[in-house]
Design a protein around this motif. Structure first.
Motif, PDB file in Angstrom:
ATOM      1  N   GLY A 151       0.597  -1.213   0.108  1.00 29.51           N
ATOM      2  CA  GLY A 151       0.089   0.145  -0.130  1.00 29.51           C
ATOM      3  C   GLY A 151       0.757   1.393  -0.014  1.00 29.51           C
ATOM      4  O   GLY A 151       0.187   2.234   0.167  1.00 29.51           O
ATOM      5  N   TRP A 153       3.059   3.532  -2.288  1.00 32.95           N
ATOM      6  CA  TRP A 153       3.698   3.807  -3.571  1.00 32.95           C
ATOM      7  C   TRP A 153       3.777   5.424  -3.639  1.00 32.95           C
ATOM      8  O   TRP A 153       2.739   6.302  -3.653  1.00 32.95           O
ATOM      9  N   LEU A 156       1.120   8.215  -4.721  1.00 31.87           N
ATOM     10  CA  LEU A 156      -0.345   7.791  -4.725  1.00 31.87           C
ATOM     11  C   LEU A 156      -0.918   7.512  -3.619  1.00 31.87           C
ATOM     12  O   LEU A 156      -0.469   7.716  -2.356  1.00 31.87           O
ATOM     13  N   GLU A 157      -2.202   7.718  -3.516  1.00 35.07           N
ATOM     14  CA  GLU A 157      -3.012   7.578  -2.118  1.00 35.07           C
ATOM     15  C   GLU A 157      -3.636   6.092  -2.465  1.00 35.07           C
ATOM     16  O   GLU A 157      -4.402   5.687  -3.351  1.00 35.07           O
ATOM     17  N   SER A 158      -3.587   5.313  -1.086  1.00 39.01           N
ATOM     18  CA  SER A 158      -4.088   4.035  -1.442  1.00 39.01           C
ATOM     19  C   SER A 158      -5.097   3.660  -0.256  1.00 39.01           C
ATOM     20  O   SER A 158      -4.745   4.020   0.870  1.00 39.01           O
ATOM     21  N   TRP A 269      -5.266  -3.409  -2.524  1.00 36.76           N
ATOM     22  CA  TRP A 269      -5.586  -1.902  -2.419  1.00 36.76           C
ATOM     23  C   TRP A 269      -6.076  -1.245  -3.663  1.00 36.76           C
ATOM     24  O   TRP A 269      -5.942  -1.676  -4.838  1.00 36.76           O
ATOM     25  N   THR A 271      -5.665   2.469  -5.520  1.00 42.15           N
ATOM     26  CA  THR A 271      -4.685   3.239  -5.433  1.00 42.15           C
ATOM     27  C   THR A 271      -4.852   4.174  -6.759  1.00 42.15           C
ATOM     28  O   THR A 271      -5.211   3.896  -7.768  1.00 42.15           O
TER      29      THR A 271
END
Length: 305
Positions: A151, A153, A156-158, A269, A271
Motif C-alpha cells: 500500500g 507507492w 499515490l493515495e491507497s 488496494w 490506489t
C-alpha cells in the motif's frame, strides 16, 4: 502585507515548473507549445522579479539553483493540485473510468460486482484491463489501479481492500480421482500448481515442512487466475484466494480439502494519484468499492484472523 503572488504571472510559474521538471528550456517549450525563446524570456523575467537566479544555464540543459529547487517543489505540487481541480470542474461525471488490476482480483471479485456500480453511476463508463505489470499511474492513461502489495507507492493515495490469502483448491472430481487427501502432508506428493515459495508458506501454515524434491510443484503460471483455471481443468491442486473464488466454492466447482488459509503479507488496494482524489469519477468508484469490500463477509473474516 501585499500578496506577492499578485506580482507574478501564472504563465511564468507554469513555464518555470515545466523547465525545472524537464531540466531543459527546449523540452519545456515543446511540451507547452511555445518557442524556446519565450521560455527563456519568461524564466529570466521571473528571476528578475524575485531578484534570484533559479537556473544554472549549461550548453544543452539547465540545473536548478538551491532557490530554484525550493520553488520547483512548491510549483510542481501546486500545478498538480490545480490540474486536478480544473479537470474535476470540466469533466463533470461523464467519461470513461479506466482501471488496471491484477487478473484474479479483476475477473473473480470485481467483475461480478461492476454492474452495481454502473447502475449507480450510469454516466460513467468503465474500462477494465488486467495486467501483472505495475502500471505507472502518473504517466499512463489509467485513472486508478487495484493491486497487491503493502500500500505504499510514492505519489499515490491507497486504501486497503482485502488481505492476501490463499488456500488449496481443486475440483471434486480431481479429489476423487486421487483417492482423497487425509492430511495436508498428503499434498506433498499430489500434483500441485503454483510457485514453490507460495506452497512453502501454505505448508508452514498447515504445520507441514517438506524438504525434498517432492515439494516442487509440477506447474506454475504468472497469475493466480491461470493457476486456478488449471485446477478447474483437473490438472492438480492450486493455491487461490477463498475470497476471489467464493462463488466457485459455494457452487461446488471447487473444493478446499483443508481449512488452512495462509496469509502472504500486505493485501489488495485501490490506489490513484493523490492529487486526483477529488475527481468525481475516481471518488465515486473509491467510495463504492470500499463499501463492497466492507460488506464482503469473507474479507471481514480474514481481515482480522
Amino acid at each position: 502585507m501585499p500578496d506577492i503572488l499578485a506580482t507574478l504571472p501564472l504563465s511564468a510559474i507554469r513555464i518555470f515548473e515545466a523547465a525545472a521538471r524537464l531540466k531543459s528550456f527546449t523540452r519545456a517549450a515543446d511540451e507547452l507549445g511555445v518557442s524556446q525563446a519565450a521560455v527563456s524570456w519568461q524564466v529570466k523575467a521571473l528571476e528578475q522579479r524575485l531578484d534570484q537566479l533559479l537556473f544554472v544555464r549549461r550548453p544543452r540543459e539547465v540545473d536548478l539553483t538551491p532557490a530554484g529547487e525550493r520553488l520547483s517543489r512548491a510549483a510542481t505540487e501546486a500545478m498538480a493540485i490545480l490540474r486536478a481541480a480544473v479537470s474535476d470542474l470540466v469533466e463533470a461525471e461523464e467519461g470513461v473510468l479506466s482501471i488496471t488490476t491484477v487478473q484474479s482480483l479483476g475477473a473473480q471479485w470485481l467483475a461480478p460486482r461492476l454492474g452495481g456500480f454502473q447502475v449507480a453511476h450510469p454516466r460513467i463508463a468503465v474500462r477494465l484491463e488486467t495486467s501483472s505489470r505495475v502500471v505507472d499511474l502518473t504517466r499512463e492513461t489509467y485513472d486508478l489501479a487495484l493491486r497487491g502489495g503493502q500500500g505504499h507507492w510514492p505519489g499515490l493515495e491507497s486504501h486497503y481492500l482485502a488481505p492476501s490469502i490463499q488456500t488449496a483448491l481443486c475440483t471434486p472430481a480431481f479429489l476423487a480421482r486421487i483417492g482423497g487427501l487425509a492430511t495436508p502432508a498428503d499434498l506433498v506428493d499430489a500434483p500441485r500448481i503454483g510457485s514453490a515459495a507460495e506452497w512453502a508458506t501454505w505448508f508452514d501454515a498447515a504445520g507441514v515442512a517438506p524438504c525434498d524434491d517432492r515439494a516442487v510443484p509440477r506447474l506454475m503460471a504468472d497469475a493466480q487466475a491461470l493457476e486456478v483455471a488449471s485446477a478447474l481443468a483437473e490438472q492438480g491442486v492450486a493455491l487461490g484466494s477463498p475470497i476471489f473464488y467464493a462463488q466457485d466454492l459455494a457452487q461446488g466447482r471447487l473444493v478446499a480439502p483443508f481449512d488452512v488459509v495462509a496469509h502472504y503479507g500486505g493485501g489488495y488496494w485501490i490506489t490513484y494519484p493523490a492529487e486526483r482524489r477529488r475527481v468525481r469519477k475516481i471518488a465515486a468508484f473509491r467510495d463504492w468499492i470500499l463499501a463492497q469490500a466492507a460488506a464482503d463477509p469473507l474479507i471481514a473474516r480474514h481481515r482480522t484472523s
